[in-house]
Design a protein around this motif. Sequence first.
Motif, short mmCIF file in Angstrom:
data_model
loop_
_atom_site.label_atom_id
_atom_site.label_comp_id
_atom_site.label_asym_id
_atom_site.label_seq_id
_atom_site.Cartn_x
_atom_site.Cartn_y
_atom_site.Cartn_z
N ARG A 123 0.84 -1.19 0.00
CA ARG A 123 0.00 0.00 0.00
C ARG A 123 0.88 1.25 0.00
NH1 ARG A 123 -5.32 -1.27 1.68
NH2 ARG A 123 -5.53 -3.41 2.45
N GLU A 124 0.30 2.34 -0.38
CA GLU A 124 1.00 3.62 -0.33
C GLU A 124 1.29 4.01 1.11
OE1 GLU A 124 2.11 6.20 -2.09
OE2 GLU A 124 1.64 5.68 -4.17
N GLY A 125 2.47 4.58 1.35
CA GLY A 125 2.76 5.15 2.64
C GLY A 125 1.93 6.42 2.83
N ASP A 126 1.43 6.64 4.04
CA ASP A 126 0.55 7.79 4.28
C ASP A 126 1.17 8.81 5.23
OD1 ASP A 126 0.52 6.26 6.52
OD2 ASP A 126 -1.66 6.09 6.70
N ASP A 181 6.16 12.70 2.64
CA ASP A 181 5.82 13.52 1.47
C ASP A 181 6.60 14.84 1.49
OD1 ASP A 181 4.06 11.59 0.61
OD2 ASP A 181 2.32 12.52 1.56
N SER A 231 6.26 0.04 1.57
CA SER A 231 5.27 1.08 1.31
C SER A 231 5.95 2.41 0.99
CB SER A 231 4.34 1.24 2.51
OG SER A 231 3.53 0.11 2.69
N MET A 232 7.01 2.72 1.73
CA MET A 232 7.75 3.94 1.47
C MET A 232 8.38 3.90 0.08
SD MET A 232 9.52 4.33 5.22
CE MET A 232 10.51 5.76 4.83
N ARG A 272 7.24 2.38 -2.55
CA ARG A 272 6.19 2.64 -3.54
C ARG A 272 5.91 4.14 -3.63
NH1 ARG A 272 0.35 -0.15 -4.71
NH2 ARG A 272 -0.43 1.50 -6.07
N THR A 273 5.83 4.81 -2.50
CA THR A 273 5.58 6.25 -2.50
C THR A 273 6.70 7.00 -3.20
OG1 THR A 273 4.32 6.06 -0.44
CG2 THR A 273 5.13 8.25 -1.04
N ARG A 328 6.41 6.38 -6.98
CA ARG A 328 5.27 7.13 -7.53
C ARG A 328 5.59 8.62 -7.64
NH1 ARG A 328 2.49 10.80 -4.68
NH2 ARG A 328 2.17 9.34 -2.96
N THR A 329 6.28 9.17 -6.64
CA THR A 329 6.64 10.58 -6.68
C THR A 329 7.64 10.86 -7.79
OG1 THR A 329 6.31 10.67 -4.28
CG2 THR A 329 7.47 12.51 -5.29
#
Length: 368
Positions: free
Chosen positions: A151-154, A159, A243-244, A246-247, A250-251
Amino acid sequence: MTFLVFVLLLVVLALALQTYARNHALDDLKASMMPEDLLAEPGQPARLCLTLRNQKGWPRPLAAVKLHLGPEFEGVNGDFIQKDLLSSGHTVRYVTWLKPHQEVSFQVEVQLSRRGRYLLEPLYLSSGDFLGMTEISRRVTGLQELIVPPREGDSQALDETLGGFLGELSVNRFLYQDPILTAGYRPYVSQDPMRAISWKQSARGMGLISKQYDSTTEPRVTVLVHADAPSEDQMPMVEECYSMARTVCRTLEEKAIIYRMAVNSTFDVLVSGALVAGSQWNKPLETGCGYGPEHFRRALEILGRAMGQPAESCERFCAEYFGSGSQDSCIVITTEPEETVRPCLRLAPGRSLLILRPEQTAGKEDAE
């Protein structure tokens, strides 16, 4: 007398058809199962397509397929589904009759909540004899799998950290990139700016072609993921690392920055061997340099396959995938302390290093 002979002939004919149908029940009867997509987002529906095909010139009075889904498959939806006893999963059984050369298909929706690689059990095909007294089955499919990426890191802090680190790279590229220093050409992707298109190369009929600038003018990033869980209670940190990652990817995609990702983890022996074309099965997997939808899918697949156990030591991994001659900036996502990782990396002048660790403040360094 004539009537009895006629009845006897009918009985003989029925028995002959019964024998033939029993011996050739599965001839030219095909079945297949295929996931709609190899990647299944966690908690989102994934579709399995099952197909039955009659290749004979006469009808099939009975044709059936059966598929068992283990308890890890959640939210199973579709027709012809029964829940197994003792909550051991679900069984999909589809029964129909087929006209000559007819093909029928149906879909089953499943959900998987945890990251990982999931093998689908074999599909079984069945058919009956002419009188419907017996049923003959055989296994018809081999290895099929679904890969669930993390999953995406939140984390808002993540960010913000990435925004500052990658913002500098993007600004430098668009302010100082010299379009004269062209090192080659590559297929155009949607994230490329219009000024990067080589219209001369594109006019040769190979589609849109983008210029590939020299590495001194076009920033690139190497993403290294080293997550180790010596004990089961440390697996949440490993999952957070993925997860990190993936984030981060994606960035990078959103900012159209070329990147390469390597994950220091063991993988499944059979599938990993196929992916790396016969290389050592426990060697870390990596993407090539690039960006775009297919590149990001490859990164997600690798993150989904990772098993959380390193294939190499952290020092060897960093030396192999980010050697002293690298001209890239580097983002390291790890469970190791920052003071352990930082000495393993040597930055070229003008390049930056970002170290990310779950539940830790990121450390950033610029080479002089």
